[in-house]
Design a protein around this motif. Structure first.
Motif, PDB file in Angstrom:
ATOM      1  N   ASP A  59      -1.711   8.422  26.599  1.00 25.48           N
ATOM      2  CA  ASP A  59      -0.338   8.222  26.142  1.00 25.48           C
ATOM      3  C   ASP A  59      -0.255   7.063  25.136  1.00 25.48           C
ATOM      4  OD1 ASP A  59       2.403   8.076  25.911  1.00 25.48           O
ATOM      5  OD2 ASP A  59       2.797   7.536  27.987  1.00 25.48           O
ATOM      6  N   ASP A  80       2.494  -2.067  20.422  1.00 24.17           N
ATOM      7  CA  ASP A  80       3.064  -3.341  20.851  1.00 24.17           C
ATOM      8  C   ASP A  80       4.308  -3.071  21.702  1.00 24.17           C
ATOM      9  OD1 ASP A  80       4.309  -5.779  21.108  1.00 24.17           O
ATOM     10  OD2 ASP A  80       3.994  -6.381  19.015  1.00 24.17           O
ATOM     11  N   HIS A  95      10.875   7.871  15.913  1.00 19.75           N
ATOM     12  CA  HIS A  95      11.246   6.939  16.985  1.00 19.75           C
ATOM     13  C   HIS A  95      10.100   5.964  17.278  1.00 19.75           C
ATOM     14  CE1 HIS A  95       8.777   9.826  19.047  1.00 19.75           C
ATOM     15  NE2 HIS A  95       8.815   9.132  20.154  1.00 19.75           N
ATOM     16  N   ASP A 130       9.369  -2.585  25.935  1.00 20.07           N
ATOM     17  CA  ASP A 130       9.638  -1.154  25.934  1.00 20.07           C
ATOM     18  C   ASP A 130       8.327  -0.449  26.268  1.00 20.07           C
ATOM     19  OD1 ASP A 130       9.796   1.517  25.149  1.00 20.07           O
ATOM     20  OD2 ASP A 130      11.195   1.098  23.523  1.00 20.07           O
ATOM     21  N   VAL A 163       7.914   3.014  15.941  1.00 19.37           N
ATOM     22  CA  VAL A 163       8.195   2.025  14.901  1.00 19.37           C
ATOM     23  C   VAL A 163       6.951   1.232  14.531  1.00 19.37           C
ATOM     24  CG1 VAL A 163      10.625   1.776  15.569  1.00 19.37           C
ATOM     25  CG2 VAL A 163       8.908   0.283  16.606  1.00 19.37           C
ATOM     26  N   ALA A 202      -0.664  -2.692  16.314  1.00 16.29           N
ATOM     27  CA  ALA A 202       0.029  -1.428  15.972  1.00 16.29           C
ATOM     28  C   ALA A 202       0.728  -0.893  17.216  1.00 16.29           C
ATOM     29  CB  ALA A 202      -0.960  -0.407  15.425  1.00 16.29           C
ATOM     30  N   GLY A 211       5.915   4.050  25.343  1.00 17.24           N
ATOM     31  CA  GLY A 211       4.688   4.635  24.788  1.00 17.24           C
ATOM     32  C   GLY A 211       3.537   4.693  25.775  1.00 17.24           C
ATOM     33  N   SER A 223       1.763  12.537  20.484  1.00 20.94           N
ATOM     34  CA  SER A 223       2.824  11.675  19.941  1.00 20.94           C
ATOM     35  C   SER A 223       3.137  12.094  18.524  1.00 20.94           C
ATOM     36  CB  SER A 223       2.346  10.221  19.864  1.00 20.94           C
ATOM     37  OG  SER A 223       2.576   9.574  21.060  1.00 20.94           O
ATOM     38  N   THR A 275       0.307   7.097  20.793  1.00 25.29           N
ATOM     39  CA  THR A 275       1.343   6.342  20.084  1.00 25.29           C
ATOM     40  C   THR A 275       0.694   5.377  19.077  1.00 25.29           C
ATOM     41  OG1 THR A 275       2.609   6.442  22.139  1.00 25.29           O
ATOM     42  CG2 THR A 275       3.430   4.947  20.443  1.00 25.29           C
TER      43      THR A 275
HETATM   44  P1  AMP Z   1       5.351   8.257  22.654  1.00 27.34           P
HETATM   45  O1  AMP Z   1       6.398   9.322  22.692  1.00 27.34           O
HETATM   46  O2  AMP Z   1       4.459   8.208  23.841  1.00 27.34           O
HETATM   47  O3  AMP Z   1       4.602   8.224  21.383  1.00 27.34           O
HETATM   48  O4  AMP Z   1       6.123   6.874  22.738  1.00 27.34           O
HETATM   49  C1  AMP Z   1       7.145   6.559  21.852  1.00 27.34           C
HETATM   50  C2  AMP Z   1       7.941   5.457  22.448  1.00 27.34           C
HETATM   51  O5  AMP Z   1       7.149   4.270  22.484  1.00 27.34           O
HETATM   52  C3  AMP Z   1       9.165   5.099  21.652  1.00 27.34           C
HETATM   53  O6  AMP Z   1      10.276   5.895  22.050  1.00 27.34           O
HETATM   54  C4  AMP Z   1       9.358   3.655  22.011  1.00 27.34           C
HETATM   55  O7  AMP Z   1       9.966   3.558  23.275  1.00 27.34           O
HETATM   56  C5  AMP Z   1       7.931   3.150  22.139  1.00 27.34           C
HETATM   57  N1  AMP Z   1       7.356   2.631  20.874  1.00 27.34           N
HETATM   58  C6  AMP Z   1       7.810   2.842  19.611  1.00 27.34           C
HETATM   59  N2  AMP Z   1       7.013   2.249  18.722  1.00 27.34           N
HETATM   60  C7  AMP Z   1       6.030   1.639  19.431  1.00 27.34           C
HETATM   61  C8  AMP Z   1       4.892   0.843  19.064  1.00 27.34           C
HETATM   62  N3  AMP Z   1       4.600   0.563  17.788  1.00 27.34           N
HETATM   63  N4  AMP Z   1       4.115   0.371  20.073  1.00 27.34           N
HETATM   64  C9  AMP Z   1       4.392   0.648  21.364  1.00 27.34           C
HETATM   65  N5  AMP Z   1       5.429   1.389  21.761  1.00 27.34           N
HETATM   66  C10 AMP Z   1       6.244   1.891  20.811  1.00 27.34           C
END
Ligand code: AMP
Ligand code: MG
Length: 340
Positions: free
Chosen positions: A289, A117, A262, A173, A264, A115, A176, A246, A293
């Motif tokens: 953090d 990733d 945002h 990326d 996914v 979940a 998160g 988050s 997420t």
């Molecule tokens: P946060 O604001 O800390 O919840 O992080 C959100 C950010 O994490 C998004 O803008 C993406 O850059 C990244 N992200 C989105 N979906 C995922 C996911 N399923 N797993 C890890 N990182 C993610």
């Protein structure tokens, strides 16, 4: 229909504000803020002189800037992007910070069944485009992106500190987890200057050290659900801990009346649908953090089950169900609430 709600974190250091000197140890409060990592980093610290405070703050911000140069996915020249350029070819030796954050991310990916990733880069790119165009990605684009997603395609060699991205076109990326990691690093930097009573806010993800003088902890207000600008209803009292929120409060895309977050789902490649907000308290920022997420993606049932079995973490999950707000929390969440 509930139009405006979210749960956020408010710093309540204001209640301690001013340059009041704590008589017994002559510490004064200082605060600093700078833009980093696409957000505002804020430091509240207690030091015995302005010179020390300024030096320490400068070092802490420099450390955050260094981490941005390593972990940014917006900066073409970041270490992360250079690593992604080599996806599909050989393993690459990386910095300690990058290896460290990837190791923590992978551990959480395993615990959450993927979940969380950090290989979601290709689908996050599609969503950024969708936000601009207000159009859903095509099925073909999604399929192509998903073929390059999967935490099991990230191989880590601890002994050699090397990272191997198995598939060409992979994009990592760290959005998160990087802010929480950076908050921890900034606090560590302040400690190097002898500053232990400090708070670092990385765009609202907060990591704190020892309590302010004469206080039991740092008071962090949890913004009310329906009126985020109103007076907080709940306050957390934290020392040597982190808290992160988050959700889809500020970043989302509205397409044909559906609101996509945002954040996914690595399974479907789509932005999460359904309003939610998750607040996680943990021992450090990287964990708070990333877990916030992750728990968002997992949903209240599975997410809170993960929180319950993880040591020293607590969570509050607010979500919409049948048009109503539901508030669920881990059993230990209330232990962190300030009792008045
Ligand atoms: P946060 O604001 O800390 O919840 O992080 C959100 C950010 O994490 C998004 O803008 C993406 O850059 C990244 N992200 C989105 N979906 C995922 C996911 N399923 N797993 C890890 N990182 C993610
Ligand atoms: Mg996060």
């Amino acid at each position: 229909m509930i139009r405006h709600w979210f749960i956020g974190l408010l710093l309540l250091f204001a209640t301690l504000a001013g340059t009041h000197a704590a008589a017994e140890n002559k510490l004064e409060q200082f605060s600093f803020s700078e833009p980093h990592m696409g957000t505002t980093f804020q430091l509240i610290l207690y030091a015995d002189s302005e010179v020390t405070a300024k030096k320490a703050a400068k070092a802490a911000f420099a450390r955050v800037a260094e981490l941005n140069r390593i972990m940014s996915d917006y900066l073409r020249t970041s270490e992360l992007m250079k690593l992604c350029d080599k996806a599909g070819s050989d393993p690459i030796k990386v910095s300690k910070d990058l290896f460290d954050v990837l190791q923590q991310a992978k551990k959480l990916a395993r615990q959450t069944d993927g979940a969380f990733d950090v290989s979601v880069g290709p689908i996050v790119r599609l969503w950024r485009r969708a936000r601009r165009s207000r159009k859903l990605p095509t099925a073909e684009a999604l399929k192509d992106a998903l073929a390059r997603v999967g935490w099991d395609k990230i191989k880590l060699d601890k002994d050699k500190r090397k990272v191997h991205l198995l598939v060409m076109g992979m994009l990592l990326d760290l959005g998160g987890i990087a802010k929480g990691y950076a908050a921890d690093a900034a606090l560590a930097e302040l400690r190097r200057f002898g500053i232990k009573r400090a708070l670092v806010s990385a765009g609202g993800d907060i990591t704190v050290g020892d309590a302010p003088p004469d206080e039991k902890g740092w008071r962090v207000g949890v913004a009310p659900l329906k009126n985020p600008d109103g007076k907080p209803t709940d306050y957390l009292l934290l020392t040597n801990a982190s808290v992160a929120t988050s959700g889809d409060a500020s970043r989302f895309v509205l397409i044909n009346g559906t609101r996509y977050s945002h954040i996914v789902s690595p399974q479907t490649g789509l932005g999460l649908v359904g309003r939610r907000s998750v607040t996680v308290i943990a021992k450090n920022g990287a964990q708070a953090d990333s877990l916030a997420t992750a728990v968002c993606v997992m949903g209240p049932k599975k997410g809170l089950a993960l929180i319950s079995k993880t040591k020293d973490v607590a969570a509050l999950y607010v979500f919409e169900s049948d048009g109503k707000l539901v508030k669920a929390k881990s059993k230990n969440f209330d232990e962190y609430l300030l009792r008045r």
